[in-house]
Design a protein around this motif. Structure first.
Motif, PDB file in Angstrom:
ATOM      1  N   LYS A   9       1.963   4.200  -3.012  1.00  0.00           N
ATOM      2  CA  LYS A   9       1.829   5.648  -2.844  1.00  0.00           C
ATOM      3  C   LYS A   9       3.161   6.336  -3.163  1.00  0.00           C
ATOM      4  N   TYR A  30       0.827  -1.206   0.000  1.00  0.00           N
ATOM      5  CA  TYR A  30       0.000   0.000   0.000  1.00  0.00           C
ATOM      6  C   TYR A  30       0.865   1.261   0.000  1.00  0.00           C
ATOM      7  N   TYR A  31       1.813   1.323   0.934  1.00  0.00           N
ATOM      8  CA  TYR A  31       2.641   2.528   1.042  1.00  0.00           C
ATOM      9  C   TYR A  31       3.665   2.606  -0.090  1.00  0.00           C
TER      10      TYR A  31
END
Length: 427
Positions: free
Chosen positions: A217, A213-214
Motif C-alpha cells: 500500500k 500488505y502494508y
C-alpha cells in the motif's frame, strides 16, 4: 464574482487584524499604546479581531507605528501555509536537503509564531527531528503536544502517526506503535506514508503477510509521488519477506538491482541499508564470506554517530565470529567499541546485543544465558520484537535441552509451537 471578491476582502481584513495583534504583542504594546492619536482601544480590538472594516490610511498609520510593511506581511502570512506543506512533503519523501532548507527559511519568519501556524509547525518540526535522528528533541515536542486540547482531525491523526514512528525508531515498542498507527483515519489524514511505518512495525514482529500488505500500500503511494528513495526502502522491506520463504532461490534476489538503483541515484543511506540487508540475507543462507563483505561495505558508508552504523557493526562482528577469521582480541575490541557507541547513542537494544557478544567472546557461557534469559529476552518479548525474541527462544530451548532440563526447555518451545499451531487448522 462579487461573492469571491467580497470573500477575498474579508480574508484580508482578518489577516491584517492578526498581523497587527501579533506585532503589537511582540513589541509589548497595549491596544491603547498602539491606537494613541489614531483610534480608540475599542477600535483596535475590533481591527485585531477582523470584525470591522477600516480605511487603508488607518492601516498604513498603524503599520508605520509598528514598523512593518503591511503588504509584505500579508504576502508572508499567505506563503507560510504553502511553505509548511512543502516542508512536510519533503519530509515524507525524505528529501533531507530540501527539508533543511525550508526549515531555515521558516525560522526567519517571525509570523510563524502566530497561533494559526504554531500547531502545524510543531507537528512538522517533530517529524523533521524524527527524520534527522533527533529522538530526544522529538520526544520533548510529543510530550508538549500530549497536553493540547481540541485538535483538528488532521492534527489528531498526524500526532498518531508521529507517535507510531517514534515508538518504532526510538523505543522499539512495536505493539504500542501499531496501536497508534491503526487509529489513523485516512479520511482526515491524506498521507498513506504511514502504511510504511505499519509495515516496519509488523516486520519487527515477524508478521510477514501484514508487512507485505502494508508495504505494498505504501509502495503505491511512493510510486505515484515518484519518490525513488522511499520506493527503494519499501521494495527492500517487501523483498525481505519474500526471501525468508523456505523455497526462495537466492539466485532470484532483487538486492543487486536495488543496490545499483540506489548507487545510480546517489542515495547513500538507502544503499547502506540495502547492503546491510543483503549481508543479512547472505548470512541466513550460509554465505558468510559474502555476508562479511557486504557488512564491511555498509560500514564504510555509514557514520559511527548513528544507530545504523552500529547495526552494521553488530552484523560484521557476528559474521566474523562465525567465520573465525579474527582473533578473540580483535573480536572483543569490536564488541567493546560497539557497546561504547551504543551507550553514547543511548541505543538499549544494541547495548544488549554487544553485551551478549562480549560474554560470548570471553566464554562466559553461564553468564551469557543468564543475561539473555533474565534481561534481553523479556525486553524483546514485551516490545513485540518478534524476530529477535523467536531467535532467543530457540537459543534458550537448545541450552536447556543440552542441560537436560526439559521443563525449562519446553517453556521456550511453547511460544514457537503456539505460533504455528494458529496457522494449522487441518482436520
Amino acid at each position: 464574482m462579487n461573492s469571491i471578491a467580497e470573500n477575498a476582502k474579508e480574508l484580508v481584513i482578518i489577516i491584517q487584524g492578526k498581523i497587527i495583534k501579533f506585532h503589537r504583542e511582540f513589541q509589548g504594546l497595549s491596544q491603547s499604546d498602539l491606537g494613541k492619536g489614531i483610534c480608540s482601544k475599542t477600535h483596535i480590538s475590533k481591527i485585531e479581531r477582523g470584525i470591522t472594516e477600516v480605511s487603508k490610511d488607518t492601516i498604513e498609520v498603524l503599520a508605520k507605528r509598528l514598523c512593518i510593511d503591511m503588504q509584505a506581511e500579508i504576502e508572508t502570512y499567505l506563503s507560510i501555509e504553502w511553505l509548511l506543506k512543502e516542508w512536510h512533503d519533503s519530509i515524507i519523501l525524505k528529501l533531507n536537503s530540501k527539508a533543511e532548507r525550508i526549515k531555515k527559511e521558516l525560522e526567519g519568519i517571525v509570523l510563524l509564531q502566530i497561533p494559526d501556524f504554531y500547531r502545524s509547525n510543531t507537528l512538522i518540526l517533530t517529524r523533521y527531528y524524527l527524520l534527522i535522528g533527533e529522538g530526544t528533541l522529538a520526544e520533548a515536542l510529543i510530550n508538549e503536544m500530549d497536553s493540547w486540547q481540541d485538535l483538528t482531525p488532521y492534527d489528531k491523526n498526524m500526532l498518531l502517526h508521529i507517535k507510531g514512528e517514534f515508538f518504532i525508531n526510538y523505543h522499539q515498542e512495536h505493539y504500542k506503535a501499531i496501536s497508534y498507527l491503526k487509529l489513523i483515519d485516512i479520511t482526515y489524514y491524506n498521507n498513506p506514508e504511514y502504511y510504511y511505518h505499519l509495515a516496519v512495525a509488523y516486520h519487527c514482529m515477524d508478521s510477514r503477510v501484514l508487512t507485505y500488505y502494508y508495504a505494498n500500500k505504501a509502495l503505491t503511494f511512493f510510486t505515484k509521488t515518484h519518490s525513488f528513495t522511499r520506493i527503494i526502502e519499501t521494495e527492500m522491506l517487501m523483498l525481505i519477506q519474500v526471501e525468508q520463504e523456505e523455497h526462495f532461490d537466492p539466485k532470484d534476489s532483487g538486492y543487486p538491482r536495488l543496490i545499483e538503483m540506489a548507487d545510480n541515484y546517489g542515495l547513500t543511506d538507502q544503499k547502506a541499508k540495502l547492503l546491510y540487508n543483503y549481508a543479512y540475507h547472505q548470512f541466513r543462507n550460509g554465505s558468510y564470506e559474502k555476508a562479511l563483505e557486504y557488512y564491511r561495505q555498509s560500514l564504510e558508508i555509514r557514520k559511527p554517530t548513528n544507530s545504523q552504523y552500529l547495526m552494521s557493526l553488530e552484523g560484521y562482528l557476528n559474521t566474523s565470529t562465525k567465520l573465525g577469521f579474527e582473533s578473540d582480541t580483535e573480536l572483543l575490541r569490536l564488541a567493546k567499541k560497539g557497546l561504547s557507541l551504543a551507550n553514547n547513542l543511548n541505543e538499549p537494544m544494541l547495548k544488549h546485543f554487544f553485551h551478549l557478544h562480549i560474554l560470548k567472546i570471553q566464554n562466559h557461557r553461564e553468564q551469557y544465558f543468564h543475561y539473555l534469559e533474565t534481561i534481553v529476552y523479556p525486553i524483546f518479548k514485551n516490545m513485540g520484537y518478534g524476530i529477535a525474541a523467536e531467535a532467543y527462544e530457540i537459543k534458550l530451548f537448545d541450552y536447556y535441552m543440552e542441560k537436560g532440563e526439559m521443563e525449562l526447555a519446553n517453556k521456550y518451545a511453547i511460544p514457537i509451537l503456539e505460533k504455528y499451531r494458529k496457522n494449522n487448522e487441518l482436520v
